[in-house]
Write an enzyme that holds these catalytic residues in place. Sequence first.
Site, PDB file in Angstrom:
ATOM      1  N   SER A 125      39.839 -11.429  -3.096  1.00 47.76           N
ATOM      2  CA  SER A 125      40.528 -11.776  -4.347  1.00 47.76           C
ATOM      3  C   SER A 125      39.716 -12.782  -5.138  1.00 47.76           C
ATOM      4  O   SER A 125      39.002 -13.620  -4.565  1.00 47.76           O
ATOM      5  CB  SER A 125      41.883 -12.380  -3.991  1.00 47.76           C
ATOM      6  OG  SER A 125      42.428 -13.044  -5.095  1.00 47.76           O
ATOM      7  N   TYR A 150      47.435 -18.607   1.249  1.00 47.54           N
ATOM      8  CA  TYR A 150      47.044 -17.212   0.997  1.00 47.54           C
ATOM      9  C   TYR A 150      45.577 -17.141   0.577  1.00 47.54           C
ATOM     10  O   TYR A 150      44.778 -16.388   1.146  1.00 47.54           O
ATOM     11  CB  TYR A 150      47.933 -16.583  -0.091  1.00 47.54           C
ATOM     12  CG  TYR A 150      47.332 -15.317  -0.656  1.00 47.54           C
ATOM     13  CD1 TYR A 150      47.280 -14.154   0.104  1.00 47.54           C
ATOM     14  CD2 TYR A 150      46.759 -15.296  -1.939  1.00 47.54           C
ATOM     15  CE1 TYR A 150      46.690 -13.001  -0.401  1.00 47.54           C
ATOM     16  CE2 TYR A 150      46.177 -14.144  -2.443  1.00 47.54           C
ATOM     17  CZ  TYR A 150      46.147 -13.004  -1.677  1.00 47.54           C
ATOM     18  OH  TYR A 150      45.549 -11.864  -2.169  1.00 47.54           O
ATOM     19  N   LYS A 154      41.855 -15.540   2.435  1.00 45.78           N
ATOM     20  CA  LYS A 154      40.831 -14.635   1.878  1.00 45.78           C
ATOM     21  C   LYS A 154      39.436 -15.239   2.073  1.00 45.78           C
ATOM     22  O   LYS A 154      38.491 -14.537   2.460  1.00 45.78           O
ATOM     23  CB  LYS A 154      41.096 -14.377   0.393  1.00 45.78           C
ATOM     24  CG  LYS A 154      42.340 -13.571   0.119  1.00 45.78           C
ATOM     25  CD  LYS A 154      42.235 -12.154   0.660  1.00 45.78           C
ATOM     26  CE  LYS A 154      43.514 -11.382   0.534  1.00 45.78           C
ATOM     27  NZ  LYS A 154      43.582 -10.168   1.361  1.00 45.78           N
TER      28      LYS A 154
HETATM   29  P1  NAD Z   1      51.103  -4.935  -0.591  1.00 43.21           P
HETATM   30  O1  NAD Z   1      51.923  -6.003   0.023  1.00 43.21           O
HETATM   31  O2  NAD Z   1      51.766  -3.984  -1.514  1.00 43.21           O
HETATM   32  O3  NAD Z   1      50.322  -4.114   0.541  1.00 43.21           O
HETATM   33  C1  NAD Z   1      49.909  -4.695   1.738  1.00 43.21           C
HETATM   34  C2  NAD Z   1      50.443  -3.836   2.860  1.00 43.21           C
HETATM   35  O4  NAD Z   1      50.038  -4.407   4.113  1.00 43.21           O
HETATM   36  C3  NAD Z   1      51.967  -3.748   2.885  1.00 43.21           C
HETATM   37  O5  NAD Z   1      52.336  -2.389   2.874  1.00 43.21           O
HETATM   38  C4  NAD Z   1      52.357  -4.416   4.206  1.00 43.21           C
HETATM   39  O6  NAD Z   1      53.494  -3.812   4.786  1.00 43.21           O
HETATM   40  C5  NAD Z   1      51.105  -4.253   5.028  1.00 43.21           C
HETATM   41  N1  NAD Z   1      50.880  -5.254   6.083  1.00 43.21           N
HETATM   42  C6  NAD Z   1      50.903  -6.603   5.971  1.00 43.21           C
HETATM   43  N2  NAD Z   1      50.635  -7.172   7.160  1.00 43.21           N
HETATM   44  C7  NAD Z   1      50.433  -6.163   8.047  1.00 43.21           C
HETATM   45  C8  NAD Z   1      50.130  -6.105   9.427  1.00 43.21           C
HETATM   46  N3  NAD Z   1      49.979  -7.221  10.159  1.00 43.21           N
HETATM   47  N4  NAD Z   1      49.998  -4.902  10.016  1.00 43.21           N
HETATM   48  C9  NAD Z   1      50.151  -3.752   9.290  1.00 43.21           C
HETATM   49  N5  NAD Z   1      50.448  -3.755   7.992  1.00 43.21           N
HETATM   50  C10 NAD Z   1      50.589  -4.939   7.373  1.00 43.21           C
HETATM   51  O7  NAD Z   1      49.885  -5.672  -1.340  1.00 43.21           O
HETATM   52  P2  NAD Z   1      48.814  -5.081  -2.361  1.00 43.21           P
HETATM   53  O8  NAD Z   1      49.107  -5.666  -3.699  1.00 43.21           O
HETATM   54  O9  NAD Z   1      48.709  -3.621  -2.206  1.00 43.21           O
HETATM   55  O10 NAD Z   1      47.509  -5.800  -1.825  1.00 43.21           O
HETATM   56  C11 NAD Z   1      46.637  -5.182  -0.898  1.00 43.21           C
HETATM   57  C12 NAD Z   1      45.562  -6.175  -0.505  1.00 43.21           C
HETATM   58  O11 NAD Z   1      44.885  -6.622  -1.684  1.00 43.21           O
HETATM   59  C13 NAD Z   1      46.114  -7.440   0.171  1.00 43.21           C
HETATM   60  O12 NAD Z   1      45.209  -7.830   1.183  1.00 43.21           O
HETATM   61  C14 NAD Z   1      46.116  -8.456  -0.952  1.00 43.21           C
HETATM   62  O13 NAD Z   1      46.004  -9.771  -0.472  1.00 43.21           O
HETATM   63  C15 NAD Z   1      44.880  -8.034  -1.741  1.00 43.21           C
HETATM   64  N6  NAD Z   1      44.932  -8.461  -3.135  1.00 43.21           N
HETATM   65  C16 NAD Z   1      46.011  -8.119  -3.905  1.00 43.21           C
HETATM   66  C17 NAD Z   1      46.085  -8.554  -5.223  1.00 43.21           C
HETATM   67  C18 NAD Z   1      47.284  -8.238  -6.073  1.00 43.21           C
HETATM   68  O14 NAD Z   1      47.491  -8.887  -7.107  1.00 43.21           O
HETATM   69  N7  NAD Z   1      48.106  -7.253  -5.744  1.00 43.21           N
HETATM   70  C19 NAD Z   1      45.037  -9.322  -5.774  1.00 43.21           C
HETATM   71  C20 NAD Z   1      43.939  -9.632  -4.966  1.00 43.21           C
HETATM   72  C21 NAD Z   1      43.890  -9.190  -3.647  1.00 43.21           C
END
Ligand code: NAD
Length: 339
Positions: A125, A150, A154
């Site tokens: 991120s 959080y 990362k």
């Molecule tokens: P999201 O919460 O929709 O998806 C993450 C998924 O991981 C969820 O379905 C959750 O159930 C699953 N999960 C969490 N812990 C787990 C575990 N221990 N075992 C198995 N499954 C697990 O989030 P997203 O927005 O799709 O983000 C995906 C990735 O991108 C994340 O790592 C997030 O930190 C990163 N990210 C997201 C954003 C954003 O704004 N959405 C920005 C930068 C980085």
Amino acid sequence: MSILITGGTGFIGSHTVVELIEAGETPIIVDNLSNSKEIVLDRIQTITGIRPKFYKADLCDMTALDTVFAENPDIESVIHFAGLKAVGESVSLPLQYYYNNLVSTLNLCECMKKYGVKNLVFSSSATVYGDPAEIPIKETTPLGQTTNPYGETKKMIERILVDVHKPNPDWSISLLRYFNPVGAHESGLMGEDPKGIPNNLFPFVTQVATGRRPYLSIFGDDYDTHDGTGVRDYIHVVDLARAHLCALKRARKVTGVEVYNIGTGHGYSVLDIVKAFEEATGKKVPYKVVARRPGDVATCYADAAKAKEVLGWEAEFDMVAMCRDADRWQTMNPNGYDA
Ligand code: NAD
Ligand code: UDP
């Protein structure tokens, strides 16, 4: 050959699974459904005609994760989305965030090593840049102080993966630093489904526009930006999904650890978004300006040149598409996947 998608029923993961299937790849999803729902698999099937193989498993459970790899010896790459991602929640639940995000990644790397899987794309991120030392942000811009657990997970995971690569030089690790993913699949069948009150701007705006919430609170209008409100680099989730395909293609050809900013390179203020959303959808977004949100930076947008040059990827969807697709998803699914 298959690609393991951790967190594949989540917001970004689900859109990436669709793009992978449409590109002829075979994704296998592992997700513990802590922040997503199984109905996403139905939606993926409706869009693509294919239902991906799914394991409901927690990456922190080594036995369960090992089973996924043991049962699928054709896994050749991993895209690692799984993780907890709510900034505010991470401040109140630091142990849960550090445990979940770090242990899941360590277990994943252990399994990759055991089963000889060498390609990894990781969801990092722009938060790792903290209050950025320069704008636009380049991959070489020094990492900054994170303001919450959080963001620190990362940064720590990026460091762990750099260290994992040293004794495993034949691995290919891509650290994709996402800017602000928004929008939804154009079908209106998949989108962002935050639990409770949304923390992020876009889901809040769409919920206001569709009448689920009375007004948007704008967190501060006294930043050093063109209109005083915070500036971010919003990227359509389908563009972001496609960046993973490009990273994957490259990972199959080269070894090493590579870092990419995944953004559009354009900064929009909160007021710009309100205006763009109203113009794109014809819906009003009433707002009130309130105090700044602790930890927010004034401006954050990418220099996205490296991804274009090396990965051959650049964002294609504009702000109108981001607003229209987000609104379509919210309108067709007023209660998200619960509707
Ligand atoms: P999201 O919460 O929709 O998806 C993450 C998924 O991981 C969820 O379905 C959750 O159930 C699953 N999960 C969490 N812990 C787990 C575990 N221990 N075992 C198995 N499954 C697990 O989030 P997203 O927005 O799709 O983000 C995906 C990735 O991108 C994340 O790592 C997030 O930190 C990163 N990210 C997201 C954003 C954003 O704004 N959405 C920005 C930068 C980085
Ligand atoms: N923001 C806002 N009201 C909200 C949510 C967000 O004014 O209800 C602002 C926030 O201060 C920031 C921008 O919108 O300037 C993007 O916030 P978001 O939480 O979506 O992303 P991040 O801050 O993590 O980049």
